[in-house]
Design a protein around this motif. Structure first.
Motif, PDB file in Angstrom:
ATOM      1  N   GLY A 137      31.505  34.036  43.467  1.00 35.85           N
ATOM      2  CA  GLY A 137      32.017  33.352  42.295  1.00 35.85           C
ATOM      3  C   GLY A 137      31.844  34.161  41.029  1.00 35.85           C
ATOM      4  N   LEU A 138      32.061  33.501  39.908  1.00 38.01           N
ATOM      5  CA  LEU A 138      31.981  34.111  38.587  1.00 38.01           C
ATOM      6  C   LEU A 138      30.639  33.774  37.966  1.00 38.01           C
ATOM      7  N   SER A 139      30.161  34.650  37.085  1.00 37.83           N
ATOM      8  CA  SER A 139      28.822  34.435  36.552  1.00 37.83           C
ATOM      9  C   SER A 139      28.720  34.930  35.121  1.00 37.83           C
ATOM     10  N   LEU A 140      27.702  34.421  34.424  1.00 36.14           N
ATOM     11  CA  LEU A 140      27.456  34.747  33.023  1.00 36.14           C
ATOM     12  C   LEU A 140      25.956  34.871  32.804  1.00 36.14           C
ATOM     13  N   LEU A 141      25.520  36.030  32.337  1.00 32.99           N
ATOM     14  CA  LEU A 141      24.113  36.292  32.053  1.00 32.99           C
ATOM     15  C   LEU A 141      23.886  36.229  30.548  1.00 32.99           C
ATOM     16  N   SER A 142      22.984  35.338  30.119  1.00 28.66           N
ATOM     17  CA  SER A 142      22.705  35.180  28.690  1.00 28.66           C
ATOM     18  C   SER A 142      21.583  36.113  28.252  1.00 28.66           C
ATOM     19  N   GLY A 143      21.741  36.681  27.040  1.00 30.10           N
ATOM     20  CA  GLY A 143      20.711  37.572  26.520  1.00 30.10           C
ATOM     21  C   GLY A 143      19.968  37.018  25.323  1.00 30.10           C
ATOM     22  N   THR A 144      20.228  35.755  24.976  1.00 26.19           N
ATOM     23  CA  THR A 144      19.570  35.180  23.808  1.00 26.19           C
ATOM     24  C   THR A 144      19.631  33.657  23.846  1.00 26.19           C
ATOM     25  N   ASN A 145      18.666  33.030  23.179  1.00 21.92           N
ATOM     26  CA  ASN A 145      18.668  31.568  23.022  1.00 21.92           C
ATOM     27  C   ASN A 145      19.407  31.124  21.763  1.00 21.92           C
ATOM     28  N   LYS A 146      19.777  32.053  20.911  1.00 23.21           N
ATOM     29  CA  LYS A 146      20.334  31.714  19.608  1.00 23.21           C
ATOM     30  C   LYS A 146      21.767  31.208  19.692  1.00 23.21           C
ATOM     31  N   ASP A 147      22.067  30.163  18.935  1.00 26.54           N
ATOM     32  CA  ASP A 147      23.418  29.638  18.768  1.00 26.54           C
ATOM     33  C   ASP A 147      24.093  29.476  20.144  1.00 26.54           C
ATOM     34  N   TYR A 148      25.281  30.079  20.329  1.00 27.94           N
ATOM     35  CA  TYR A 148      26.004  29.922  21.598  1.00 27.94           C
ATOM     36  C   TYR A 148      25.496  30.872  22.677  1.00 27.94           C
ATOM     37  N   GLY A 149      24.593  31.789  22.336  1.00 34.63           N
ATOM     38  CA  GLY A 149      24.060  32.723  23.326  1.00 34.63           C
ATOM     39  C   GLY A 149      25.043  33.837  23.620  1.00 34.63           C
ATOM     40  N   THR A 150      25.531  33.888  24.848  1.00 36.46           N
ATOM     41  CA  THR A 150      26.536  34.859  25.277  1.00 36.46           C
ATOM     42  C   THR A 150      27.802  34.109  25.658  1.00 36.46           C
ATOM     43  N   ARG A 151      28.924  34.560  25.133  1.00 38.77           N
ATOM     44  CA  ARG A 151      30.219  33.929  25.428  1.00 38.77           C
ATOM     45  C   ARG A 151      31.047  34.880  26.276  1.00 38.77           C
ATOM     46  N   CYS A 152      31.642  34.350  27.334  1.00 37.21           N
ATOM     47  CA  CYS A 152      32.355  35.188  28.301  1.00 37.21           C
ATOM     48  C   CYS A 152      33.751  34.635  28.576  1.00 37.21           C
ATOM     49  N   GLU A 153      34.727  35.520  28.591  1.00 30.46           N
ATOM     50  CA  GLU A 153      36.082  35.191  29.014  1.00 30.46           C
ATOM     51  C   GLU A 153      36.504  36.182  30.096  1.00 30.46           C
ATOM     52  N   MET A 154      37.140  35.670  31.154  1.00 28.15           N
ATOM     53  CA  MET A 154      37.680  36.527  32.203  1.00 28.15           C
ATOM     54  C   MET A 154      39.129  36.135  32.458  1.00 28.15           C
ATOM     55  N   THR A 155      40.003  37.116  32.439  1.00 24.69           N
ATOM     56  CA  THR A 155      41.420  36.898  32.714  1.00 24.69           C
ATOM     57  C   THR A 155      41.884  37.862  33.801  1.00 24.69           C
ATOM     58  N   ASN A 156      43.095  37.633  34.295  1.00 23.77           N
ATOM     59  CA  ASN A 156      43.656  38.460  35.377  1.00 23.77           C
ATOM     60  C   ASN A 156      42.685  38.557  36.553  1.00 23.77           C
ATOM     61  N   LEU A 157      42.071  37.440  36.898  1.00 20.36           N
ATOM     62  CA  LEU A 157      41.109  37.400  38.004  1.00 20.36           C
ATOM     63  C   LEU A 157      41.851  37.367  39.330  1.00 20.36           C
ATOM     64  N   HIS A 158      41.630  38.385  40.119  1.00 21.81           N
ATOM     65  CA  HIS A 158      42.317  38.473  41.403  1.00 21.81           C
ATOM     66  C   HIS A 158      41.502  39.350  42.349  1.00 21.81           C
ATOM     67  N   GLY A 159      41.913  39.392  43.597  1.00 26.06           N
ATOM     68  CA  GLY A 159      41.206  40.224  44.567  1.00 26.06           C
ATOM     69  C   GLY A 159      41.822  40.127  45.939  1.00 26.06           C
ATOM     70  N   TRP A 160      41.049  40.571  46.908  1.00 25.06           N
ATOM     71  CA  TRP A 160      41.503  40.604  48.300  1.00 25.06           C
ATOM     72  C   TRP A 160      40.274  40.492  49.182  1.00 25.06           C
ATOM     73  N   TYR A 161      40.426  39.871  50.356  1.00 22.43           N
ATOM     74  CA  TYR A 161      39.306  39.840  51.316  1.00 22.43           C
ATOM     75  C   TYR A 161      39.839  40.027  52.720  1.00 22.43           C
ATOM     76  N   SER A 162      38.996  40.601  53.576  1.00 22.18           N
ATOM     77  CA  SER A 162      39.354  40.895  54.955  1.00 22.18           C
ATOM     78  C   SER A 162      39.297  39.654  55.813  1.00 22.18           C
ATOM     79  N   ASN A 163      40.265  39.524  56.741  1.00 19.97           N
ATOM     80  CA  ASN A 163      40.235  38.419  57.700  1.00 19.97           C
ATOM     81  C   ASN A 163      39.205  38.632  58.787  1.00 19.97           C
ATOM     82  N   GLU A 164      38.790  39.877  58.994  1.00 22.66           N
ATOM     83  CA  GLU A 164      37.870  40.198  60.079  1.00 22.66           C
ATOM     84  C   GLU A 164      36.448  39.830  59.689  1.00 22.66           C
ATOM     85  N   GLU A 165      35.709  39.200  60.606  1.00 25.68           N
ATOM     86  CA  GLU A 165      34.336  38.796  60.351  1.00 25.68           C
ATOM     87  C   GLU A 165      33.374  39.773  61.028  1.00 25.68           C
TER      88      GLU A 165
END
Length: 259
Positions: free
Chosen positions: A231-259
């Motif tokens: 999944g997607l994740s966000l690591l904060s580096g401060t307690n102040k105000d909003y902390g760390t703000r993250c935006e991710m766009t064009n999220l895509h990928g591929w995965y193998s069918n083979e296990e």
């Protein structure tokens, strides 16, 4: 459905203090800690189970789209470079992501509802900080998450480094690449948002991290557990105000069918 996962890192000394206070409180109070390093003592996670109140997310679109040709070319490039093996698989696309998190030394994750092993995941990251002297922080991905032990890997793009961590037995620690520096150089995200393309490629026991299309580091992983939730994740580096703000766009990928 989407699951949520929060992880905390503190120093070894703070862990001893928290243990001594365990009888008095069940919620540890975050404190300022030194910048994490590859040799830092492992520290306990906040929780070992996904939150039951996590928000649902749309099912990924696995069908061919107008971007199919571009994605196929991207996949072929990773295969040609030896980062992935040429096997049958499926493309995936996700909605844009936007979150903020203000708790020093913690990361929060939004998990997808299926498991993968060999894959690549890519997106355009944009993040900002409420504090100029914030600790390591940024946007990233989690993967190989076991829903029983909650062991997992996570990787974040900080302004100065690719921050790669592993969680085992309720503890997580950062580790360095086996090839490449793992270092990057961006401006301070408190002055203006930082933007970059970020790609994670996992094949067998190796992970490759690309920033703006260039290899920054290759990482050796445990062969014993590679399949899991991601999944997607966000690591904060401060307690102040909003902390760390993250935006991710064009999220895509591929995965193998083979296990």
């Amino acid at each position: 459905m989407q699951r949520k996962n929060q992880i905390h890192i503190v120093s070894f000394v703070l862990v001893l203090i928290l243990i001594s206070l365990a009888c008095a409180t069940s919620q540890p109070t975050p404190t300022n800690t030194p910048r994490p390093t590859a040799t830092e003592t492992a520290t306990p996670t906040k929780t070992l189970r996904p939150s039951p109140t996590s928000r649902p997310t749309k099912t990924p679109n696995f069908g061919l789209t107008e971007q199919a040709e571009e994605w196929n070319a991207e996949l072929d490039e990773y295969v040609d470079l030896g980062y992935l093996e040429p096997t049958e698989g499926k493309f995936m696309k996700f909605d844009d992501f936007q979150q903020e998190w203000a708790q020093l030394g913690w990361y929060d994750s939004w998990l997808k509802n299926f498991q993968i092993s060999d894959f690549y995941l890519s997106g355009h990251l944009k993040w900002s900080s409420a504090y100029r002297s914030a600790d390591v922080s940024g946007c990233g991905f989690v993967f190989a998450l076991d829903d029983k032990s909650y062991d997992q890997y996570a990787v974040f793009l900080d302004r100065s480094q690719v921050y790669f961590v592993v969680t085992e037995d309720g503890y997580y620690r950062p580790f360095k690449p086996t090839r490449g520096t793992g270092l990057v150089k961006f401006g301070n995200p408190a002055d203006q948002p930082v933007e970059a393309d970020f790609t994670l490629i996992v094949q067998d026991a190796y992970a490759h991290v690309l920033v703006d299309g260039k290899l920054v580091g290759e990482y050796s992983l445990s062969q014993s557990r590679m399949r899991g939730y991601f999944g997607l994740s966000l690591l904060s580096g401060t307690n102040k105000d909003y902390g760390t703000r993250c935006e991710m766009t064009n999220l895509h990928g591929w995965y193998s069918n083979e296990e």
